[in-house]
Design a protein around this motif. Sequence first.
Motif, PDB file in Angstrom:
ATOM      1  N   ASP A 574       0.814  -1.212   0.000  1.00 19.86           N
ATOM      2  CA  ASP A 574       0.000   0.000   0.000  1.00 19.86           C
ATOM      3  C   ASP A 574       0.848   1.263   0.000  1.00 19.86           C
ATOM      4  N   GLN A 575       2.076   1.153   0.496  1.00 24.12           N
ATOM      5  CA  GLN A 575       2.960   2.310   0.568  1.00 24.12           C
ATOM      6  C   GLN A 575       4.196   2.042  -0.293  1.00 24.12           C
ATOM      7  N   PHE A 590       6.605   8.522   1.052  1.00 29.64           N
ATOM      8  CA  PHE A 590       5.939   7.423   0.358  1.00 29.64           C
ATOM      9  C   PHE A 590       4.632   7.938  -0.231  1.00 29.64           C
ATOM     10  N   LEU A 592       0.709   6.576  -1.563  1.00 29.91           N
ATOM     11  CA  LEU A 592      -0.252   5.487  -1.405  1.00 29.91           C
ATOM     12  C   LEU A 592      -0.592   4.879  -2.759  1.00 29.91           C
ATOM     13  N   ARG A 593      -0.872   3.603  -2.730  1.00 29.51           N
ATOM     14  CA  ARG A 593      -1.205   2.892  -3.959  1.00 29.51           C
ATOM     15  C   ARG A 593      -2.495   3.428  -4.571  1.00 29.51           C
ATOM     16  N   HIS A 619       3.756  11.508   1.249  1.00 27.56           N
ATOM     17  CA  HIS A 619       3.575  11.540   2.700  1.00 27.56           C
ATOM     18  C   HIS A 619       4.917  11.324   3.399  1.00 27.56           C
ATOM     19  N   PRO A 621       7.365   9.818   6.174  1.00 25.05           N
ATOM     20  CA  PRO A 621       7.289   8.617   7.030  1.00 25.05           C
ATOM     21  C   PRO A 621       7.232   8.996   8.505  1.00 25.05           C
ATOM     22  N   HIS A 657      13.041  -1.637   2.874  1.00 22.66           N
ATOM     23  CA  HIS A 657      11.632  -1.387   3.165  1.00 22.66           C
ATOM     24  C   HIS A 657      11.103  -2.621   3.884  1.00 22.66           C
ATOM     25  N   THR A 659       8.234  -4.688   5.615  1.00 18.41           N
ATOM     26  CA  THR A 659       6.801  -4.943   5.754  1.00 18.41           C
ATOM     27  C   THR A 659       6.625  -6.231   6.550  1.00 18.41           C
TER      28      THR A 659
END
Length: 674
Positions: A574-575, A590, A592-593, A619, A621, A657, A659
């Motif tokens: 998503d990011q 980042f 957003l998707r 945005h 982080p 990154h 996740t």
Amino acid sequence: MKSNIQVQENHLETSHNKTTLLSDRLKPCRGARAILKVWLLKLRACLGAVCGIEWYGYAILGILAAILSFLMDFSVTKLLRAHQWLYMKLDGNILLQFLCWTLYPACLCAFASTFSHNICPFSTGSGIPEVRTMLAGIELPHYLSLTNIFTKFVGLISTLAAGSTVFLGKVGPFVHLSTMLGAYLDNLFTLIQGGKKEEAATEMLVIAAAVGVASCFGAPISGVLFSVEVMCSHFALRHYCPCFFSAACGALTFRLFTVWSGDGETLLALFKTNFPTALPFYPLEIFLFALLGLLCGAVSCCYLFCHRRFLHFTKTNRVFVKMLTTEKGLYSGLVVFFLASLTFPHSVGQYMASQYSMKELLNSLLDSRQWSSQSHNATVQLQPLWWCSSGTSIFSSLAFFLLMKMWMLVLACTLPLPAGYFMPVFVYGAAIGRLFGEGVAYVSSIGVILGPQWVSLNPGGYALAGAAAFSGAVTHTLSPVLLAIELTGQFSHAVPILLCTLLANAMARSGNRPSFYDALSISKKLPHLPSLAKASPQLPSTPVGQVVGMNSVRLQKAAGPQEVQQAINTCTEDQIPVVDTNESQILLGFVLRSELLMFLRRPLNQSLEEHLDKVCCVHPPRILLSPHNTVEEAHNVLSLLGAPSLFVTDRGRLVGHITWPEMKRIFEGLAEEV
């Protein structure tokens, strides 16, 4: 402009759905379905006016888990009575009785292993290590499937119907069953609410873990404490009220079913005891309870050491590896046949009360009467029937029971079938306490050391304290204290039981030894960081820079539609990180998707001329990690903040990154090093 585009898309989607619904005239009872939908919406509004919809889900979860527990106990009781009836009918023919005693549980366990392996291989074992891993943030979707619920339920009934021969329980698998019910109820009520909550699934799994214990024993308080201690790395305070509410619903329903079935007259404790209330224990007995706690802690260390060694042996020995991989049903049948042969009442089983079921064993061990100090002229037999059937003393029977059940339970833990391991160690601890209490009662009866004033000691109190202390030391928890009190209703022994369990835990935790569930997680190589830390304390201190993978999907701030389309096709997160340029790799933030998809939906003549930073919002982080931060710190940040991802930067340059899938990969890599 973005809001106008979104409104238009929603309008088009709504009109498209309405057109499809109206044009489909082949669906039956369209009017009735529409009326039913209206009434359901009104019902939802009425229910929501009283309290949140999720609270009805908590209540339904507790009620469903209790019904499932009662149906399981009912089925197991019928199968055990059938075995006992057949065994008694063959009285007089020892050979047929031996075949009945051994083949019945062997066939049931072979069926449980084969059925579980063929239908859903993820249904074997306890399930608690896997649930703990999921609550830590790692997704294991196969362990929450609908097929797993059915397979685990049927397999667990077959395992429990084998009786005390196999000496296995139902707590762990039932906690797993409850979490699976909670996951499906969470999906249902999220659909009813029409929204999507990111943390709802984790909250429902935490609550379901507490409901699982409460529905097994009708003990809601210890169920919540068990969920806090065993299941969660970080327990949020907002979960307390839902946990207690759902656990109380499950415990109340379970006890009501017990009353309605005729097993009880009212909502009493599951195991009835008759401890003296005027003077439950002498003040100086506190030192004896402390000594019992140290004894239980020492025995638990021995048991955990044997369990870990044997698990390692089964993972490295070629014969065990082959049978546990390809011949699970045969392995379970042979092992259970061997265990049943040893517990045959006309052979070695007569020295360890093998004809008692698990519940009868615990009831007999919690007896408040002194078996060892009965008078020779007594007209009433004080000792239980099967503990003295061989003519040996009660000390010999209890000692032989403890010696045999130690290695038999370690062997039974390797069976590839749905089984719980908490209740066996609870009963084993009660036997340790009973032997200790009978020894103290015998010494006090002859008046050599303690004096004649200690004439009414209660060995059942020592058995209850030993059960809580040993099970707490094996699992590294204090919830067995409340469980022992709730199961028997003996609040008078709360202080000595707590002292006994604390000392046993202190000895079992010394040296950073892994608990029973930690050993299972390590053996299965599950990506559970607290368990990996017990196996190798240096693993959580591994720098993130050594294990994080280089994420190739990143966008420049001046990226065009082609680069954005390529990023959307190759990345599912998503990011997506945004850097200054591909040469500098300076992290700007980042995007957003969803915003990237809106960027691609713009008219072609506009999107070709505009760049990413001019259309989409970059945005900043929330938190940045350094390559020198440890894996444990990264996991704690992900868990506590509930963030979907974290960025690792070195002096502003993007390094990696992280996740949740990436964290799972890191943990699996660390597990391979253990």
